[in-house]
Write an enzyme that holds these catalytic residues in place. Sequence first.
Site, PDB file in Angstrom:
ATOM      1  N   GLN A 183       0.826  -1.205   0.000  1.00 60.70           N
ATOM      2  CA  GLN A 183       0.000   0.000   0.000  1.00 60.70           C
ATOM      3  C   GLN A 183       0.861   1.256   0.000  1.00 60.70           C
ATOM      4  OE1 GLN A 183      -3.111  -0.159   2.896  1.00 60.70           O
ATOM      5  NE2 GLN A 183      -3.636   1.988   2.700  1.00 60.70           N
ATOM      6  N   ARG A 211      -9.432  -7.166   4.308  1.00 62.18           N
ATOM      7  CA  ARG A 211      -8.242  -6.846   5.104  1.00 62.18           C
ATOM      8  C   ARG A 211      -8.148  -5.339   5.337  1.00 62.18           C
ATOM      9  NH1 ARG A 211      -2.642  -5.855   3.630  1.00 62.18           N
ATOM     10  NH2 ARG A 211      -1.126  -6.891   5.007  1.00 62.18           N
ATOM     11  N   SER A 261       4.006  -6.789   2.262  1.00 66.49           N
ATOM     12  CA  SER A 261       2.732  -6.710   2.987  1.00 66.49           C
ATOM     13  C   SER A 261       1.575  -7.140   2.080  1.00 66.49           C
ATOM     14  CB  SER A 261       2.546  -5.295   3.537  1.00 66.49           C
ATOM     15  OG  SER A 261       1.453  -5.222   4.421  1.00 66.49           O
ATOM     16  N   LEU A 262       0.719  -6.210   1.693  1.00 69.19           N
ATOM     17  CA  LEU A 262      -0.350  -6.494   0.722  1.00 69.19           C
ATOM     18  C   LEU A 262       0.195  -7.257  -0.483  1.00 69.19           C
ATOM     19  CD1 LEU A 262      -2.840  -5.890  -1.237  1.00 69.19           C
ATOM     20  CD2 LEU A 262      -1.691  -3.707  -1.631  1.00 69.19           C
ATOM     21  N   HIS A 305       0.630  -3.305  11.212  1.00 67.30           N
ATOM     22  CA  HIS A 305       1.661  -4.245  11.665  1.00 67.30           C
ATOM     23  C   HIS A 305       2.115  -3.979  13.102  1.00 67.30           C
ATOM     24  CE1 HIS A 305       1.658  -5.742   7.626  1.00 67.30           C
ATOM     25  NE2 HIS A 305       1.943  -4.549   7.155  1.00 67.30           N
ATOM     26  N   GLN A 340       0.930 -11.979   9.611  1.00 67.47           N
ATOM     27  CA  GLN A 340       1.461 -10.811   8.914  1.00 67.47           C
ATOM     28  C   GLN A 340       0.747  -9.521   9.297  1.00 67.47           C
ATOM     29  OE1 GLN A 340       0.137  -9.107   5.413  1.00 67.47           O
ATOM     30  NE2 GLN A 340       1.737 -10.036   4.151  1.00 67.47           N
TER      31      GLN A 340
END
Length: 350
Positions: free
Chosen positions: A36, A147, A122-123, A240, A289
Site C-alpha cells: 500500500q 483486510r 505486505s499487501l 503491523h 502478517q
Amino acid sequence: MSLPNRLAPLKQLGTRTWMSTAGIERAHRAILFPGQGSQYVGMGKDLYHLYPRSAKLVFDEADEALGYGLKSLIFGGHQEKLKLTQNAQPAILTTSIAMLRVLELEFGLDIATACRYALGHSLGEYTALVATRALTLADAVRLVRLRGEAMTRSVQDFHVNTAMVALVVRKGKLQELEDALAEIKDRLPKGEVVELANINSSFQVVISGTSKGVDQASRTLQDMQLAARAVDLPVSAPFHCEFMNDAAQVMQEALQKVEFKKPIVEVISNVTAKPYTCAEEIPQHLVQQVTSCIQWSRSITFCKAQDVDEFICFGPGKVLSNLLKKEYPLDQIKSITSADDILRHAEEFY
C-alpha cells in the site's frame, strides 16, 4: 510510432517469447510486488485499453468479484478515495496482476521457468500468491478488500491517536536500532505503544503505534545516533502492530474459507523471510502478517544468499526498485509500471 504498431514486429517473431532463454537464468531472478502507498489514479489504464485479452480481463474479473466499480475508481476516481485502505489494497493488487498477465499472455513470460522466487511487500504478498497460482484473483481481491476494512476498523475502538513513521537508519546500525527499540518499548508509559512495523532495508525501517509512543521512540533513536531522521507517513491506521489484533482475527476467519494451492514458484513469507514449505502454511502466516513486522530486508537477503541478482518489480510506483537499487547497485533491477515499461523490457530479450 504508436504502441500498437510498435508491438507488431514482436508478434511477428512467432514462437520466440519474452523470456525464451529465461530458464537458464531462473535461479538468479525474483519477481516482486508492492504494498500500500504506491496507488495513484490512472494506474493501469493504458494496459486496459491496449490489451483486451489480458489486462482488461483482470480488471473486469476484479470488478465482478467485488461487486463495485473498482476500475472506475482506479482509472478516473479521486485520489483521496483511492488511497483509503479498503480501496487501495485491491486496486494495487489488481493493477500489478494486470501488468504480469500482459507479459504472460502477450509476450510469453512463463514465471515457472523464468523465476526462482516471488515476494510481495505486505499487501503484495497476496499479489505474489495470485501470480504463482496459489490463490485465485477473485479470492485475493475479496480478501484484501476485507483486510483493508478490518485494518481501518481495528484502531477505531481504541480512541487514541496513532502514527507510523519511517526512520532513516544510520549505516551499519540496523541491529543496534532494533535492540534499542525493544528497550524503548518496555520503558514507555502505560497505554503507549511502539513497534517495528517494517524493516525495508539496511537503511530504512518503519515504526508504528500510538502517536506519543512513536514520537518518543523516533526522538530517542535519533538522539542515540541510530536514526538520521524521521518522516511521518500519511496512513489511516498503525499497521503491523498490536492495534491490528482485531483485524487479524477477522482475517483468520476469512482465510479458513479460502483454498490455497502450492505455488508454482516459491513465495517468500513476510513473517519468516523464507519460502513457504506447503500450502497449509500460507493462511497461518497471512494472519500473523497483519500484526507482525514485515521482514522485507531479510526476505531480499534470503534471495541474495541464493545467488539472485535480478529483480523484476511489477506494479505501480517504484518504491521497491528504488530500495533495491540503493542497497544492491550492481544488480539488474527492472520496474514494470506501465505499457511503455512492458514494451521496453520485452524488446531487451529479442
